[in-house]
Enzyme design. Structure first.
Site, PDB file in Angstrom:
ATOM      1  N   TYR A  17      48.954  36.047  48.843  1.00 15.56           N
ATOM      2  CA  TYR A  17      48.393  36.895  47.780  1.00 15.56           C
ATOM      3  C   TYR A  17      49.269  38.120  47.643  1.00 15.56           C
ATOM      4  O   TYR A  17      49.670  38.740  48.640  1.00 15.56           O
ATOM      5  CB  TYR A  17      46.965  37.326  48.133  1.00 15.56           C
ATOM      6  CG  TYR A  17      46.376  38.317  47.135  1.00 15.56           C
ATOM      7  CD1 TYR A  17      45.589  37.870  46.079  1.00 15.56           C
ATOM      8  CD2 TYR A  17      46.635  39.684  47.235  1.00 15.56           C
ATOM      9  CE1 TYR A  17      45.079  38.769  45.150  1.00 15.56           C
ATOM     10  CE2 TYR A  17      46.132  40.582  46.308  1.00 15.56           C
ATOM     11  CZ  TYR A  17      45.351  40.117  45.278  1.00 15.56           C
ATOM     12  OH  TYR A  17      44.847  40.997  44.350  1.00 15.56           O
ATOM     13  N   GLU A  68      48.022  40.753  39.460  1.00 14.77           N
ATOM     14  CA  GLU A  68      47.676  39.920  40.614  1.00 14.77           C
ATOM     15  C   GLU A  68      48.383  38.577  40.531  1.00 14.77           C
ATOM     16  O   GLU A  68      48.354  37.922  39.488  1.00 14.77           O
ATOM     17  CB  GLU A  68      46.156  39.714  40.628  1.00 14.77           C
ATOM     18  CG  GLU A  68      45.641  38.856  41.755  1.00 14.77           C
ATOM     19  CD  GLU A  68      44.132  38.686  41.703  1.00 14.77           C
ATOM     20  OE1 GLU A  68      43.430  39.399  42.430  1.00 14.77           O
ATOM     21  OE2 GLU A  68      43.650  37.843  40.901  1.00 14.77           O
TER      22      GLU A  68
END
Length: 387
Positions: free
Chosen positions: A109, A197
């Site tokens: 991530y 993101e």
């Protein structure tokens, strides 16, 4: 303003962040053509909506042939996705992304947000990417790394080394990680993003790191200098009221109550919604007409409020500083007569030209209740709506 995944990937690609080959389609036939033009034997097909959780909602499918691409696209295009993020109304997918599959060795991530407490941009990284990142952040915060970076989009060398060590990247993988982190930070600043993101950022079995999914949100206040981002706006992903409000530069957010609110100034609008709640009612919307709204802008705001079938009463709460109370009254009266409004209107006005505004309301012969103070106006609106 939110972007679709395919739009976010276009932006990432421009900054040198690797993404899998992809195309976009608005019909099953076009989806099959896109897959064929990319020479895909297999394809990942994903609905394009402004919400996460698409996989869990059935909006991400794997096709093993061109015929399956057509069949799956037929099901996904027009699909309504309903989950915690979309609310009960849901959002409808008008497009699908067709992507080349990636053989995944590991998921990570990587993202960036604005840390409002520290007033700085913040990098967020985790060696555990994927759909359960929120749960990981909640249950295992030690697996999340947060680092502020420069307002010019620079990440210091020691920060890069710390991040790569945290992610478990070394050797050639570390060099690729350096490039991606630098590019992400630069992209975040230069696009005036409020959130960027990549989840998951994956290590492919061939050794490449690619952005498998991406989300990008742009600060609305910076759109005046982000012409490319403005072109990505998709009105199909918001309510018809919010789309109409954007056309007239009105700040509108739909809610679930029965008292429509027309207010000038965001702070006063928030206070108005709070006092409605305290008085036992429920606001139907947030609507800030701004400090210098014209009669036409006010009238459009009134139309937007009344297009919500849940609205039983409208509370107009205006403090006339730059805003002229007479201008507001003219706009409300114009819209009310044009729409043949039956819903009662509660008005509280103070400030510039207030006497003229009140006179116009009194002579309009509309079903208008006037109040001299904030508290009385809210109590009156709640009482009238319940009646």
């Amino acid at each position: 303003m939110d972007l679709h995944e395919y739009q976010a990937k276009k932006v990432l690609k421009k900054y040198g962040i690797p993404v899998p080959d992809f195309g976009v389609a608005t019909s099953p036939h076009e989806a099959k053509e896109v897959a064929s033009s990319m020479n895909l034997k297999e394809a990942v097909i994903k609905i394009q909506v402004h919400a996460g959780g698409r996989g869990k909602a059935g909006g991400v499918k794997f096709a093993k042939s061109l015929d399956e691409v057509y069949s799956i696209a037929s099901h996904l295009i027009g699909m309504k996705m309903v989950n915690r993020q979309t609310g009960a109304e849901g959002v409808i997918a008008k497009k699908v992304l067709i992507s080349r599959p990636v053989d995944i060795a590991k998921e990570f991530y990587l993202g960036a947000v604005v840390d409002r407490a520290k007033a700085a941009p913040l990098l967020i990284a985790s060696p555990e990417g994927g759909m359960e990142i929120e749960e990981i952040a909640h249950k295992s915060p030690e697996k999340i790394l947060k680092m502020p970076f420069g307002f010019d989009g620079t990440v210091k060398p020691y920060q890069l080394l710390r991040l790569c060590k945290f992610m478990g990247w070394s050797g050639d993988l570390q060099k690729k990680g350096f490039q991606i982190v630098r590019a992400l930070a630069k992209c975040f600043i230069e696009t005036d993003a409020s959130m960027l993101e990549i989840n998951p950022l994956v290590l492919a079995k061939g050794g490449e790191i690619v952005a498998l999914d991406a989300k990008l949100s742009i600060d609305d206040n910076a759109l005046f200098r982000q012409s490319e981002m403005v072109s990505f706006y998709d009105p199909s992903q918001v309510s018809s009221q919010e789309a109409a409000a954007k056309e007239f530069d009105l700040a509108y957010i739909a809610m679930h109550g029965e008292i429509g609110c027309m207010v000038n100034g965001a702070g006063l609008a928030m206070a108005t919604m709070d006092i409605i709640q305290l008085c036992g009612g429920s606001p139907a919307n947030f609507l800030d007409v701004g400090g210098s709204a014209s009669k036409e802008k006010v009238a459009e705001g009134f139309r937007i409020i009344l297009s919500d079938p849940k609205v039983k009463t409208v509370l107009v709460n205006i403090f006339g500083g730059i805003m002229n109370c007479a201008t507001l009254a003219e706009g409300v009266i114009h819209a009310a007569k044009e729409l043949d409004i039956k819903a009662p209107i509660v008005v509280r006005m103070e400030g510039t030209n207030v006497k003229e505004g009140k006179r116009l309301f009194q002579e309009s012969h509309l079903k208008i209740h006037t109040a001299d103070d904030f508290q009385t106006a809210a109590e009156m609106a709640v009482k009238v709506s319940k009646r």
